[in-house]
Scaffold this motif. Structure first.
Motif, PDB file in Angstrom:
ATOM      1  N   GLY A   1     -34.108 -17.612 -40.533  1.00 16.60           N
ATOM      2  CA  GLY A   1     -35.519 -16.883 -40.915  1.00 16.60           C
ATOM      3  C   GLY A   1     -36.162 -16.201 -40.050  1.00 16.60           C
ATOM      4  O   GLY A   1     -37.316 -15.820 -40.450  1.00 16.60           O
ATOM      5  N   HIS A   2     -35.836 -15.787 -38.840  1.00 18.56           N
ATOM      6  CA  HIS A   2     -36.299 -15.054 -37.906  1.00 18.56           C
ATOM      7  C   HIS A   2     -35.393 -14.000 -37.625  1.00 18.56           C
ATOM      8  O   HIS A   2     -34.170 -13.895 -37.622  1.00 18.56           O
ATOM      9  CB  HIS A   2     -36.403 -15.747 -36.382  1.00 18.56           C
ATOM     10  CG  HIS A   2     -37.301 -16.988 -36.560  1.00 18.56           C
ATOM     11  ND1 HIS A   2     -38.828 -16.883 -36.622  1.00 18.56           N
ATOM     12  CD2 HIS A   2     -36.878 -18.293 -36.458  1.00 18.56           C
ATOM     13  CE1 HIS A   2     -39.034 -18.196 -36.801  1.00 18.56           C
ATOM     14  NE2 HIS A   2     -38.100 -19.185 -36.647  1.00 18.56           N
ATOM     15  N   ASN A   3     -36.011 -12.726 -37.189  1.00 23.21           N
ATOM     16  CA  ASN A   3     -35.501 -11.587 -36.863  1.00 23.21           C
ATOM     17  C   ASN A   3     -34.807 -11.291 -35.607  1.00 23.21           C
ATOM     18  O   ASN A   3     -35.680 -12.144 -34.671  1.00 23.21           O
ATOM     19  CB  ASN A   3     -36.255 -10.360 -37.154  1.00 23.21           C
ATOM     20  CG  ASN A   3     -36.127  -9.363 -38.361  1.00 23.21           C
ATOM     21  OD1 ASN A   3     -34.907  -9.134 -38.799  1.00 23.21           O
ATOM     22  ND2 ASN A   3     -37.047  -9.168 -39.347  1.00 23.21           N
ATOM     23  N   ARG A   4     -33.713 -11.290 -35.586  1.00 19.20           N
ATOM     24  CA  ARG A   4     -33.192 -10.962 -34.198  1.00 19.20           C
ATOM     25  C   ARG A   4     -33.746 -10.152 -33.269  1.00 19.20           C
ATOM     26  O   ARG A   4     -34.124  -8.849 -33.769  1.00 19.20           O
ATOM     27  CB  ARG A   4     -31.603 -10.538 -33.943  1.00 19.20           C
ATOM     28  CG  ARG A   4     -30.669 -11.495 -34.994  1.00 19.20           C
ATOM     29  CD  ARG A   4     -29.093 -10.911 -35.158  1.00 19.20           C
ATOM     30  NE  ARG A   4     -28.503 -11.697 -35.991  1.00 19.20           N
ATOM     31  CZ  ARG A   4     -27.703 -12.995 -35.612  1.00 19.20           C
ATOM     32  NH1 ARG A   4     -27.759 -13.112 -34.354  1.00 19.20           N
ATOM     33  NH2 ARG A   4     -26.851 -13.510 -36.261  1.00 19.20           N
ATOM     34  N   ASP A   5     -34.023 -10.348 -32.193  1.00 18.92           N
ATOM     35  CA  ASP A   5     -34.635  -9.426 -31.231  1.00 18.92           C
ATOM     36  C   ASP A   5     -33.474  -9.269 -30.001  1.00 18.92           C
ATOM     37  O   ASP A   5     -33.368 -10.451 -29.207  1.00 18.92           O
ATOM     38  CB  ASP A   5     -35.857 -10.098 -30.462  1.00 18.92           C
ATOM     39  CG  ASP A   5     -36.671  -9.033 -29.682  1.00 18.92           C
ATOM     40  OD1 ASP A   5     -35.941  -7.936 -29.198  1.00 18.92           O
ATOM     41  OD2 ASP A   5     -37.791  -9.213 -29.299  1.00 18.92           O
TER      42      ASP A   5
ATOM     43  N   LEU B   1     -34.468  -4.669 -44.182  1.00 18.11           N
ATOM     44  CA  LEU B   1     -33.480  -6.065 -44.625  1.00 18.11           C
ATOM     45  C   LEU B   1     -34.613  -7.209 -43.820  1.00 18.11           C
ATOM     46  O   LEU B   1     -35.097  -7.116 -42.772  1.00 18.11           O
ATOM     47  CB  LEU B   1     -32.291  -6.003 -43.610  1.00 18.11           C
ATOM     48  CG  LEU B   1     -31.236  -4.706 -44.275  1.00 18.11           C
ATOM     49  CD1 LEU B   1     -30.067  -5.099 -43.151  1.00 18.11           C
ATOM     50  CD2 LEU B   1     -31.000  -4.690 -45.443  1.00 18.11           C
ATOM     51  N   THR B   2     -34.399  -8.083 -44.709  1.00 18.62           N
ATOM     52  CA  THR B   2     -35.076  -9.455 -44.550  1.00 18.62           C
ATOM     53  C   THR B   2     -33.993 -10.098 -43.399  1.00 18.62           C
ATOM     54  O   THR B   2     -32.938  -9.957 -43.262  1.00 18.62           O
ATOM     55  CB  THR B   2     -35.323 -10.626 -45.588  1.00 18.62           C
ATOM     56  OG1 THR B   2     -34.012 -10.943 -46.213  1.00 18.62           O
ATOM     57  CG2 THR B   2     -36.183  -9.917 -46.681  1.00 18.62           C
ATOM     58  N   PRO B   3     -34.719 -11.141 -42.605  1.00 20.87           N
ATOM     59  CA  PRO B   3     -33.846 -11.948 -41.876  1.00 20.87           C
ATOM     60  C   PRO B   3     -32.435 -12.317 -42.273  1.00 20.87           C
ATOM     61  O   PRO B   3     -31.469 -12.257 -41.771  1.00 20.87           O
ATOM     62  CB  PRO B   3     -34.583 -12.965 -41.177  1.00 20.87           C
ATOM     63  CG  PRO B   3     -36.014 -12.369 -40.937  1.00 20.87           C
ATOM     64  CD  PRO B   3     -36.229 -11.610 -42.426  1.00 20.87           C
ATOM     65  N   ASP B   4     -32.571 -12.912 -43.649  1.00 19.76           N
ATOM     66  CA  ASP B   4     -31.428 -13.661 -44.263  1.00 19.76           C
ATOM     67  C   ASP B   4     -30.525 -12.585 -44.756  1.00 19.76           C
ATOM     68  O   ASP B   4     -29.233 -12.752 -44.624  1.00 19.76           O
ATOM     69  CB  ASP B   4     -31.934 -14.418 -45.357  1.00 19.76           C
ATOM     70  CG  ASP B   4     -32.607 -15.716 -45.076  1.00 19.76           C
ATOM     71  OD1 ASP B   4     -32.583 -16.146 -43.911  1.00 19.76           O
ATOM     72  OD2 ASP B   4     -32.894 -16.445 -45.957  1.00 19.76           O
ATOM     73  N   GLN B   5     -30.961 -11.333 -45.119  1.00 24.64           N
ATOM     74  CA  GLN B   5     -29.952 -10.312 -45.558  1.00 24.64           C
ATOM     75  C   GLN B   5     -29.402  -9.659 -44.375  1.00 24.64           C
ATOM     76  O   GLN B   5     -28.331  -9.360 -44.286  1.00 24.64           O
ATOM     77  CB  GLN B   5     -30.936  -9.190 -46.160  1.00 24.64           C
ATOM     78  CG  GLN B   5     -31.565  -9.608 -47.726  1.00 24.64           C
ATOM     79  CD  GLN B   5     -32.413  -8.447 -48.217  1.00 24.64           C
ATOM     80  OE1 GLN B   5     -33.283  -7.673 -47.184  1.00 24.64           O
ATOM     81  NE2 GLN B   5     -32.694  -8.258 -49.211  1.00 24.64           N
ATOM     82  N   ARG B   6     -30.220  -9.422 -43.286  1.00 23.88           N
ATOM     83  CA  ARG B   6     -29.614  -9.027 -42.028  1.00 23.88           C
ATOM     84  C   ARG B   6     -28.293  -9.913 -41.461  1.00 23.88           C
ATOM     85  O   ARG B   6     -27.363  -9.451 -41.097  1.00 23.88           O
ATOM     86  CB  ARG B   6     -30.399  -8.638 -40.853  1.00 23.88           C
ATOM     87  CG  ARG B   6     -30.223  -8.286 -39.735  1.00 23.88           C
ATOM     88  CD  ARG B   6     -31.467  -7.929 -38.890  1.00 23.88           C
ATOM     89  NE  ARG B   6     -30.974  -7.587 -37.431  1.00 23.88           N
ATOM     90  CZ  ARG B   6     -31.898  -7.129 -36.548  1.00 23.88           C
ATOM     91  NH1 ARG B   6     -33.168  -7.490 -36.646  1.00 23.88           N
ATOM     92  NH2 ARG B   6     -31.268  -6.653 -35.611  1.00 23.88           N
TER      93      ARG B   6
END
Length: 433
Positions: free
Chosen positions: A247-251, A321-326
């Protein structure tokens, strides 16, 4: 050829979008995660056979050398409960390479040296240990942290997974791994390391198979060194540690957690996660550093864009892209590359060495343009003035923004799930770059 063609980009986007629903439904149904061993299902396991039939660590001396004042030998020495580390086995292999550019005119080696990653793989007849640590930042002290973390954890596991007090269930195995992180933390602080990620996986045989699933995979991780499974029957890749960032974007600038001296002498356990899944015979478990996993990320590959982090200004032509799509795109890219590495084996199943071969060729190839660009810029030329060097750096920085991939140290520990026999032999070996 640098950059993606329109056709290859379209294919990648299709894989990314198509993978979203089926991959995540599949993951949610078979992966258990939590912050404690009690969050993991309690399956009874068969006694863990202590006889070592395959062991490797690296790069160079790997976890076997934890003296900060020198680089150590080029080969592993007895350490962490393993007398001989160079027992090569086709089902249990590892590699650690540098994707950074070679120094030109300024000395031997590569930028980013020394390699601060460490891996270890130990195979026994009905169980295996895989560990990857990725020292945060560059230099001897992050490398020391990674070596100490892997050494302390593996030493603890080799002492407590076997014998009269050995664990008898998957929950107990996870608890032993968790306790090994305490040993890893103490070793880092005692030996002058700074901070590192750590991911440790243990494969064990269940007393009562769940259909075709007769093995369990117990994982504990902190940071951004993920654990994956290639399912030979479904030809899918699952990330067992996905709950650490779900649920979080990778940094890519922040590992999310680490062992070592994050706050004084204390670790940052912000994304510590315990995970478990069931395995079938022939599944392939692989633990990686982010230098591997990030080079399958659709954002890194310019197949999509994000509104978060260093790539937050997407080109107009790329979908956000959303986090899930990514995440789904990353897994789809991994599965695609692994599937393409299949050789003409008799049973149609991929082998551990084939998975490693395909992944390593991909990450080297996808970052080749960046290396060539940096090496041809000749930053290290001593005759350049400060202004000339700065001008070149800005020009190259703009060029690199258009290129796919991420330069980093890249590490893999790979294990093919099976009852390993002493007749196994290594099919392919890589020399660290």
């Amino acid at each position: 050829m640098c950059g993606a063609t329109c056709a290859s980009m379209a294919d990648a986007l299709t894989r990314c979008i198509d993978a979203i629903s089926n991959v995540f439904k599949r993951q949610e149904s078979i992966i258990w995660s939590g912050q404690n061993a009690c969050d993991i299902p309690c399956y009874p396991i068969k006694p863990l056979d202590p006889h070592v039939i395959g062991a490797c660590t690296g790069p160079l001396s790997g976890l076997s050398h934890i003296q900060l004042d020198n680089d150590g030998p080029n080969v592993p020495v007895p350490a962490a409960g393993i007398a001989v580390w160079n027992i090569q086995l086709s089902e249990a292999i590892g590699i650690s390479i540098s994707l950074y550019d070679h120094k030109v005119g300024g000395g031997a080696g590569r930028h980013g040296d020394p390699n601060a990653d460490v891996y270890a793989v130990i195979a026994r007849p009905n169980n295996a240990i895989l560990a990857v640590a990725d020292g945060c930042n560059w230099g001897p002290k992050p490398r020391q942290a990674a070596r100490c973390a892997a050494n302390g954890s593996v030493q603890h596991l080799n002492e407590l997974l076997f014998g009269s007090s050995a664990p008898s269930s998957t929950q107990e195995v996870v608890q032993v791994i968790l306790d090994s992180f305490n040993s890893a933390q103490k070793s880092i602080v005692r030996n002058g390391g700074t901070t590192t990620t750590l991911c440790v996986a243990v494969v064990c045989e269940l007393v009562k198979p769940q259909g075709d699933l007769r093995w369990g995979l117990c994982v504990v991780s902190v940071g951004d060194s993920p654990c994956f499974v290639w399912q030979n029957t479904t030809r899918q890749v699952l990330e067992v540690t996905s709950a650490a960032h779900e649920g979080h974007n990778r940094d890519m600038r922040d590992s999310g957690g680490c062992l070592g001296t994050s706050v004084g002498d204390e670790p940052d356990l912000g994304n510590l996660i315990c995970s478990f899944t069931l395995l079938a015979e022939g599944d392939i478990v692989f633990v990686t550093s982010d230098g591997v996993s990030d080079n399958f990320d659709p954002v890194t590959l310019h197949e999509g864009a994000t509104t978060h982090g260093p790539s937050a200004s997407p080109p107009v032509s790329l979908p956000v892209l959303t986090p899930d799509q990514r995440q789904a795109g990353l897994l789809a890219n991994l599965a695609h590359i692994i599937e393409c590495s299949r050789s003409h084996s008799n049973d149609g199943f991929l082998r551990a060495w084939e998975v490693m071969d395909g992944i390593v060729k991909h990450i080297i190839g996808i970052t080749d343009c960046q290396r060539s660009c940096l090496e041809s810029s000749n930053f290290d030329n001593p005759v350049l003035t400060t202004l000339e060097r700065r001008t070149k750096e800005l020009e190259v920085k703009d060029k690199l923004k258009t290129m796919s991939g991420k330069l980093d140290h890249a590490t893999l520990a790979v294990y093919e799930v099976c009852r390993v026999s002493t007749n196994s032999s290594t099919k392919a070996m890589w020399v660290a770059r």
